[in-house]
Design an enzyme around this catalytic site. Structure first.
Site, PDB file in Angstrom:
ATOM      1  N   GLY A  15       0.834  -1.192   0.000  1.00 48.46           N
ATOM      2  CA  GLY A  15       0.000   0.000   0.000  1.00 48.46           C
ATOM      3  C   GLY A  15       0.870   1.243   0.000  1.00 48.46           C
ATOM      4  N   ALA A  16       1.856   1.249  -0.914  1.00 51.75           N
ATOM      5  CA  ALA A  16       2.911   2.278  -0.879  1.00 51.75           C
ATOM      6  C   ALA A  16       2.744   3.369  -1.920  1.00 51.75           C
ATOM      7  CB  ALA A  16       4.278   1.606  -1.058  1.00 51.75           C
ATOM      8  N   GLY A  19       0.373   8.562   0.412  1.00 48.43           N
ATOM      9  CA  GLY A  19       0.108   8.684   1.834  1.00 48.43           C
ATOM     10  C   GLY A  19       1.147   8.049   2.739  1.00 48.43           C
ATOM     11  N   GLY A  21       1.953   4.913   3.304  1.00 47.50           N
ATOM     12  CA  GLY A  21       2.791   3.879   2.699  1.00 47.50           C
ATOM     13  C   GLY A  21       3.941   4.462   1.912  1.00 47.50           C
ATOM     14  N   TYR A 157     -15.113   0.707   7.752  1.00 47.41           N
ATOM     15  CA  TYR A 157     -13.688   0.890   8.057  1.00 47.41           C
ATOM     16  C   TYR A 157     -13.414   0.553   9.522  1.00 47.41           C
ATOM     17  CZ  TYR A 157      -9.155   3.318   8.268  1.00 47.41           C
ATOM     18  OH  TYR A 157      -7.826   3.641   8.442  1.00 47.41           O
TER      19      TYR A 157
END
Length: 336
Positions: A15-16, A19, A21, A157
């Site tokens: 998840g890079a 943000g 990540g 979430y």
């Protein structure tokens, strides 16, 4: 257990593309780690690898969707294939939907669970065989303060993050029982100024926002890098996360009342936005590879995070507080 210095580590950041990540991958690379970055967007990953290589860092990328176990497994396998081993697995990938429960479809709720909870489960399942082969290492899962306290408009979430907490608690005990020197950390940030608020699917009719104050994404990256070298169970990032955790333990009904009073209104901006606006719920938002979001004017520093990384100063602050409290009691007694 003892973890390797960062400059000797091979790190996979899932998840890079933007943000937390993205800044985490950059900071690992700046500290000398070899980094494998993954996400759904090839173009964003390529730009990240280019940025890392521009300052002499080592990195490669792997396009993957975390809701598919086979694709997550490829990330771990490629890390070992390229760099020979895996030392630290950092799982950041998440999506969000801003809507009331009765305005969220069953499919949308399930999709959040598939990405935000099962994606983290798949990450641990893919990484563990390689960490065990190495004989030590770290699993660092980026959860949320919503893993401790759910928020309105974010039921899916919050449910996923509560699930993450339950999963890693069980896994941690299993690893301890089996005597594996593998650190399992849950990083629980408060509201962070990332594109998460821009890219989430909203059914509120307006652009969503977190409940201020916001914190800088680098604060979370610093916490992750700290946990990669220092075995840490839980790391709440941001003063507000720690305060909310204490109040939630003391009186959940008080937090309920506060959220009824301000929690819903503070998540709505005055900027109109439809649910058809570009979002990353099913597909990445093209070219949005920023680290920071739109709320830099609401970012504040966090004193508790600074103390967290300086234990001697932390104990000094606690001792000072206790001393002041003792003196206050003595003064009160004399006056009485």
């Amino acid at each position: 257990m003892q973890l390797k210095p960062i400059n000797q580590q091979v790190v996979s950041v899932v998840g890079a593309s933007s943000g937390i990540g993205r800044i985490t991958a950059l900071e690992f690379a700046r500290r000398g780690a070899k980094v494998v970055v993954s996400a759904r967007s090839e173009s964003k990953l390529k730009s990240l690898v280019e940025e890392i290589r521009s300052f002499g860092g080592e990195a490669t990328f792997c396009v993957a969707d975390v809701e598919v176990f086979e694709q997550v497994k490829v990330i771990a396998d490629k890390t070992v294939e390229v760099y020979g081993r895996l030392d630290t697995w950092v799982h950041v990938a998440a999506i969000g939907i801003f809507a009331t429960v009765d305005n969220t479809t069953a499919e949308e709720f399930k999709h959040v669970i598939d990405v935000d909870l099962l994606g983290q489960v798949y990450g641990a399942m893919a990484a563990l065989p390689h960490l065990k082969r190495e004989g030590r290492g770290a699993l660092i899962h980026v959860s949320s303060m919503e893993g401790r306290r759910s928020l309105p408009y974010q039921s899916a979430y919050s449910a996923a993050k509560h699930g993450v907490e339950g999963f890693i608690e069980a896994m941690r005990v299993e690893l301890q029982y089996q005597k594996w020197p593998i650190s399992v950390t849950s990083v629980k940030p408060a509201v962070i100024n990332t594109p998460f608020w821009n890219n989430g699917l909203t059914k509120l009719g307006v652009k969503p926002t977190g409940i201020p104050p916001y914190y800088d994404p680098k604060l979370v990256a610093d916490a992750i890098l700290y946990a990669a070298e220092h075995p840490t169970r839980d790391y709440l990032v941001g003063d507000v996360a720690k305060i909310l955790d204490v109040v939630q333990r003391f009186s959940p009904s008080l937090v309920d009342s506060l959220l009824v009073l301000v929690g819903l209104d503070l998540q709505r901006t005055s900027e109109a936005k439809s649910e058809d606006a570009p979002n990353n719920f099913y597909q990445p938002v093209a070219e949005d590879d920023r680290v920071n979001g739109d709320y830099g004017n609401l970012v504040v520093p966090s004193v508790s995070d600074w103390l967290e990384k300086n234990p001697l100063l932390q104990w000094g602050a606690i001792a000072g507080t206790l001393a002041l409290a003792f003196l206050a009691v003595q003064v009160f007694k004399k006056e009485a």
